[in-house]
Write a protein that holds these residues in place. Structure first.
Motif, PDB file in Angstrom:
ATOM      1  N   LEU A  25       0.825  -1.210   0.000  1.00 46.15           N
ATOM      2  CA  LEU A  25       0.000   0.000   0.000  1.00 46.15           C
ATOM      3  C   LEU A  25       0.859   1.259   0.000  1.00 46.15           C
ATOM      4  N   ASN A  26       1.988   1.242   0.691  1.00 45.55           N
ATOM      5  CA  ASN A  26       2.888   2.397   0.680  1.00 45.55           C
ATOM      6  C   ASN A  26       3.370   2.695  -0.737  1.00 45.55           C
ATOM      7  N   THR A  27       3.868   1.662  -1.408  1.00 45.38           N
ATOM      8  CA  THR A  27       4.364   1.851  -2.767  1.00 45.38           C
ATOM      9  C   THR A  27       3.230   2.248  -3.702  1.00 45.38           C
ATOM     10  N   ALA A  28       2.067   1.635  -3.529  1.00 45.49           N
ATOM     11  CA  ALA A  28       0.916   1.982  -4.370  1.00 45.49           C
ATOM     12  C   ALA A  28       0.491   3.426  -4.160  1.00 45.49           C
ATOM     13  N   SER A  29       0.624   3.926  -2.928  1.00 48.71           N
ATOM     14  CA  SER A  29       0.278   5.320  -2.669  1.00 48.71           C
ATOM     15  C   SER A  29       1.213   6.267  -3.409  1.00 48.71           C
ATOM     16  N   LEU A  30       2.493   5.907  -3.486  1.00 53.46           N
ATOM     17  CA  LEU A  30       3.418   6.715  -4.275  1.00 53.46           C
ATOM     18  C   LEU A  30       3.043   6.681  -5.753  1.00 53.46           C
ATOM     19  N   VAL A  31       2.566   5.528  -6.209  1.00 55.69           N
ATOM     20  CA  VAL A  31       2.099   5.434  -7.598  1.00 55.69           C
ATOM     21  C   VAL A  31       0.902   6.349  -7.810  1.00 55.69           C
ATOM     22  N   GLY A  32      -0.024   6.371  -6.838  1.00 52.45           N
ATOM     23  CA  GLY A  32      -1.167   7.266  -6.931  1.00 52.45           C
ATOM     24  C   GLY A  32      -0.747   8.716  -6.975  1.00 52.45           C
ATOM     25  N   PHE A  33       0.234   9.078  -6.146  1.00 54.76           N
ATOM     26  CA  PHE A  33       0.779  10.438  -6.181  1.00 54.76           C
ATOM     27  C   PHE A  33       1.329  10.757  -7.570  1.00 54.76           C
ATOM     28  N   GLY A  34       2.105   9.821  -8.118  1.00 59.38           N
ATOM     29  CA  GLY A  34       2.658  10.040  -9.448  1.00 59.38           C
ATOM     30  C   GLY A  34       1.595  10.159 -10.515  1.00 59.38           C
ATOM     31  N   ALA A  35       0.508   9.388 -10.375  1.00 57.39           N
ATOM     32  CA  ALA A  35      -0.582   9.461 -11.353  1.00 57.39           C
ATOM     33  C   ALA A  35      -1.233  10.840 -11.348  1.00 57.39           C
ATOM     34  N   VAL A  36      -1.419  11.403 -10.160  1.00 58.73           N
ATOM     35  CA  VAL A  36      -2.010  12.740 -10.066  1.00 58.73           C
ATOM     36  C   VAL A  36      -1.086  13.781 -10.684  1.00 58.73           C
ATOM     37  N   VAL A  37       0.185  13.732 -10.315  1.00 59.67           N
ATOM     38  CA  VAL A  37       1.141  14.715 -10.834  1.00 59.67           C
ATOM     39  C   VAL A  37       1.281  14.588 -12.347  1.00 59.67           C
ATOM     40  N   ALA A  38       1.351  13.356 -12.855  1.00 56.24           N
ATOM     41  CA  ALA A  38       1.520  13.150 -14.298  1.00 56.24           C
ATOM     42  C   ALA A  38       0.326  13.642 -15.094  1.00 56.24           C
ATOM     43  N   ALA A  39      -0.856  13.697 -14.468  1.00 52.62           N
ATOM     44  CA  ALA A  39      -2.056  14.144 -15.172  1.00 52.62           C
ATOM     45  C   ALA A  39      -2.221  15.663 -15.161  1.00 52.62           C
ATOM     46  N   LEU A  40      -1.372  16.367 -14.423  1.00 57.05           N
ATOM     47  CA  LEU A  40      -1.472  17.825 -14.378  1.00 57.05           C
ATOM     48  C   LEU A  40      -0.877  18.441 -15.639  1.00 57.05           C
ATOM     49  N   PRO A  41      -1.474  19.523 -16.142  1.00 55.03           N
ATOM     50  CA  PRO A  41      -0.942  20.155 -17.364  1.00 55.03           C
ATOM     51  C   PRO A  41       0.523  20.561 -17.230  1.00 55.03           C
ATOM     52  N   ALA A  42       0.926  21.011 -16.040  1.00 56.49           N
ATOM     53  CA  ALA A  42       2.297  21.487 -15.859  1.00 56.49           C
ATOM     54  C   ALA A  42       3.322  20.368 -15.954  1.00 56.49           C
ATOM     55  N   PHE A  43       2.889  19.115 -15.810  1.00 50.22           N
ATOM     56  CA  PHE A  43       3.836  18.018 -15.843  1.00 50.22           C
ATOM     57  C   PHE A  43       4.490  17.871 -17.215  1.00 50.22           C
ATOM     58  N   THR A  44       3.853  18.386 -18.254  1.00 51.14           N
ATOM     59  CA  THR A  44       4.449  18.293 -19.591  1.00 51.14           C
ATOM     60  C   THR A  44       5.808  18.988 -19.632  1.00 51.14           C
ATOM     61  N   VAL A  45       5.968  20.045 -18.820  1.00 48.65           N
ATOM     62  CA  VAL A  45       7.260  20.743 -18.774  1.00 48.65           C
ATOM     63  C   VAL A  45       8.322  19.829 -18.164  1.00 48.65           C
ATOM     64  N   ILE A  46       7.950  19.134 -17.082  1.00 44.72           N
ATOM     65  CA  ILE A  46       8.882  18.203 -16.440  1.00 44.72           C
ATOM     66  C   ILE A  46       9.206  17.044 -17.373  1.00 44.72           C
ATOM     67  N   ARG A  47       8.171  16.510 -18.019  1.00 45.20           N
ATOM     68  CA  ARG A  47       8.378  15.398 -18.949  1.00 45.20           C
ATOM     69  C   ARG A  47       9.320  15.813 -20.070  1.00 45.20           C
ATOM     70  N   ASP A  48       9.076  16.970 -20.653  1.00 40.62           N
ATOM     71  CA  ASP A  48       9.937  17.439 -21.741  1.00 40.62           C
ATOM     72  C   ASP A  48      11.356  17.693 -21.254  1.00 40.62           C
ATOM     73  N   GLY A  49      11.482  18.131 -19.991  1.00 42.30           N
ATOM     74  CA  GLY A  49      12.816  18.348 -19.433  1.00 42.30           C
ATOM     75  C   GLY A  49      13.589  17.049 -19.315  1.00 42.30           C
ATOM     76  N   PHE A  50      12.938  15.989 -18.840  1.00 43.43           N
ATOM     77  CA  PHE A  50      13.609  14.690 -18.755  1.00 43.43           C
ATOM     78  C   PHE A  50      13.980  14.180 -20.147  1.00 43.43           C
ATOM     79  N   LEU A  51      13.067  14.305 -21.083  1.00 43.02           N
ATOM     80  CA  LEU A  51      13.315  13.794 -22.433  1.00 43.02           C
ATOM     81  C   LEU A  51      14.393  14.587 -23.167  1.00 43.02           C
ATOM     82  N   ALA A  52      14.606  15.830 -22.727  1.00 43.49           N
ATOM     83  CA  ALA A  52      15.601  16.682 -23.380  1.00 43.49           C
ATOM     84  C   ALA A  52      17.003  16.504 -22.813  1.00 43.49           C
ATOM     85  N   VAL A  53      17.150  15.646 -21.815  1.00 48.90           N
ATOM     86  CA  VAL A  53      18.472  15.411 -21.228  1.00 48.90           C
ATOM     87  C   VAL A  53      19.407  14.871 -22.306  1.00 48.90           C
ATOM     88  N   PRO A  54      20.580  15.482 -22.495  1.00 50.45           N
ATOM     89  CA  PRO A  54      21.503  14.996 -23.538  1.00 50.45           C
ATOM     90  C   PRO A  54      21.938  13.560 -23.267  1.00 50.45           C
TER      91      PRO A  54
END
Length: 479
Positions: A337-366
């Protein structure tokens, strides 16, 4: 505001985890803070987005947690874990005290025994050995961490650890992905770690002679509080059941470990690839594929066979079998349940519009997808203080993207799997990691006395191995 909310949520999660608050409260609280900054509907985010992510993880991986908990408790209560640890330490002797502890922990964890069970079984033997060999007490936690928290958790091919199982669903791989690179990474991690601990041992003895810290008797409530956020085994169940005072012969004790490894290998490489699994594509089974479930199937089959064998051959050492089984099953619930709760946290953050900036930042890493996924998994593991939590957040958010990028650039999925797994266990070893804090408490040690060595063997060593794996993977591909 969205990025500010995500930053505030991550800060809240780190603070609450470091202070020992349960992730069952900390993760949804942090998720709701991020959603509030973005103006999202809070109840919908909690009861739908958060819970869907949580439920998805439980649905996929709870059998692995369940049988892992049962097997670990049976190994503990039967005395098998302690028998193996004493045998290995006895074979190597006091002249190789640190190596003996590392090897004992590695054998047990690679065989599927939960790391907290290993820590509790090995520490008393290690403490006596270190005192006899005049090795400083403060080096016991890093020796246990090197054997239990590093290469047998993320690098060694075939390890049944959850960190090695998570990437399979995203890359269509097995637990034995990139075996050559995994073995090489393991050699680097354990070689570097043993070298460093040996250097520290010599320096301590030359500077001060034998020195044992005033042993701190761990406060049970403190250990329980900090262990509650770990992703492995509920410490509170270790005292339930009945641990045998009579130890089984080492050959019998080691049999379940061998079965875990053998059945895991046979299921992954021989049985599952040859059976007809077309039924998995049907709607009643979720229209899934063998690659999405084969890893969990292999591990749970191996753990089930090993647990049954253990009960049959060591029954006389299991004085309260039902209590041991109940305790093992109960010990799996909170970590899952602890690990699943972190997954739930990640699901919420990943669904936020602002997360696209973070996602693009990771993908842009040389450096391409390999470097990108390594950075993402390390950062998320460091933020959450959980190797499995950080890895599942990363792959839930970006796993499909990384799989497509790997295919487009000709990177073998097995290589992506191994890089992701090794990456999950490096920065996750920062001081707020629940397993690190709990280990120190079990050993009666302090952050000041032992954490530097834990960091070197658990963080620096894996980062060196990860760099080597990425470099060789780019040159030669997966092997």
């Amino acid at each position: 505001m969205g990025l500010l909310g995500i930053s505030a949520a991550l800060g809240l999660l780190i603070m609450l985890a470091f202070r020992g608050f349960t992730l069952l409260l900390a993760a949804p609280a942090a998720a709701m803070l991020a959603a509030a900054f973005s103006g999202e509907p809070l109840l919908a985010k909690w009861t739908l987005t958060f819970m869907q992510g949580t439920a998805g993880f439980i649905g996929n991986f709870f059998p692995l947690f369940l049988l892992g908990g049962v097997f670990g408790k049976l190994m503990d209560d039967s005395g098998a874990a302690l028998s193996i640890a004493r045998a290995i330490i006895g074979w190597l002797g006091e002249r190789r005290a640190i190596m003996a502890v590392v090897l004992a922990c590695a054998v047990l964890t690679y065989g599927g025994v939960s790391l907290f069970v290993v820590a509790f079984a090995v520490f008393p033997v290690a403490n006596a050995l270190f005192q006899q060999a005049k090795v400083p007490h403060r080096l016991i936690p890093p020796a246990i961490a090197l054997g239990a928290f590093t290469f047998t958790m993320t690098a060694l091919p075939g390890t049944p650890a959850i960190q090695n199982a998570i990437p399979m669903a995203y890359f269509g791989t097995t637990l034995f992905a990139a075996p050559g690179l995994g073995i090489m990474a393991s050699v680097i991690i354990v070689g570097f770690g043993l070298w460093w601990l040996r250097v520290m041992e010599r320096r301590a003895l030359n500077a001060e002679g034998y020195h044992a810290e005033a042993h701190i008797t761990p406060d049970k409530n403190f250990v329980r509080e900090r262990a509650a956020n770990a992703d492995n085994f509920d410490h509170g169940e270790l005292t339930r059941g009945h641990r045998s005072e009579l130890l089984p012969p080492v050959a019998l004790a080691a049999t379940p470990i061998i079965i875990v490894l053998a059945v895991n290998l046979v299921m992954s490489m021989v049985v599952l690839p040859r059976i007809d699994t077309g039924f998995l594509a049907e709607p009643r089974f979720g229209e899934t594929s063998l690659s999405a479930v084969s890893g969990v199937w292999s591990v749970v089959t191996a753990l089930a066979f090993a647990s049954l064998t253990l009960v049959l051959i060591l029954r006389k050492f299991l004085l309260e079998l039902r209590a041991s089984l109940d305790a093992g099953a109960n010990a799996s619930a909170l970590p899952a349940l602890n690990t699943a709760s972190l997954v739930g946290f990640g699901a919420v953050v990943a669904a936020l519009p602002a997360f696209t900036v973070i996602r693009d930042g990771f993908l842009a890493v040389p450096g391409g997808p390999l470097v990108s996924i390594a950075v993402a998994a390390n950062v998320m593991g460091g933020i959450t203080g959980s190797a499995s939590g950080g890895l599942i957040i990363t792959l839930n958010s970006l796993g499909e993207t990384y799989a497509h990028l790997a295919a487009a650039t000709g990177i073998a999925p097995e290589l992506m799997h191994r890089v992701a797994a090794i990456s999950s266990g490096a920065l996750a070893m920062l001081p707020h990691n629940g397993a690190v804090v709990t280990l120190l408490a079990i050993c009666g040690a302090t952050q000041r006395g032992s954490y530097r060595e834990i960091m070197v063997v658990g963080l620096v060593g894996p980062l060196i191995a990860l760099t080597a794996v990425i470099a060789l993977g780019k040159l030669f591909g997966a092997f």
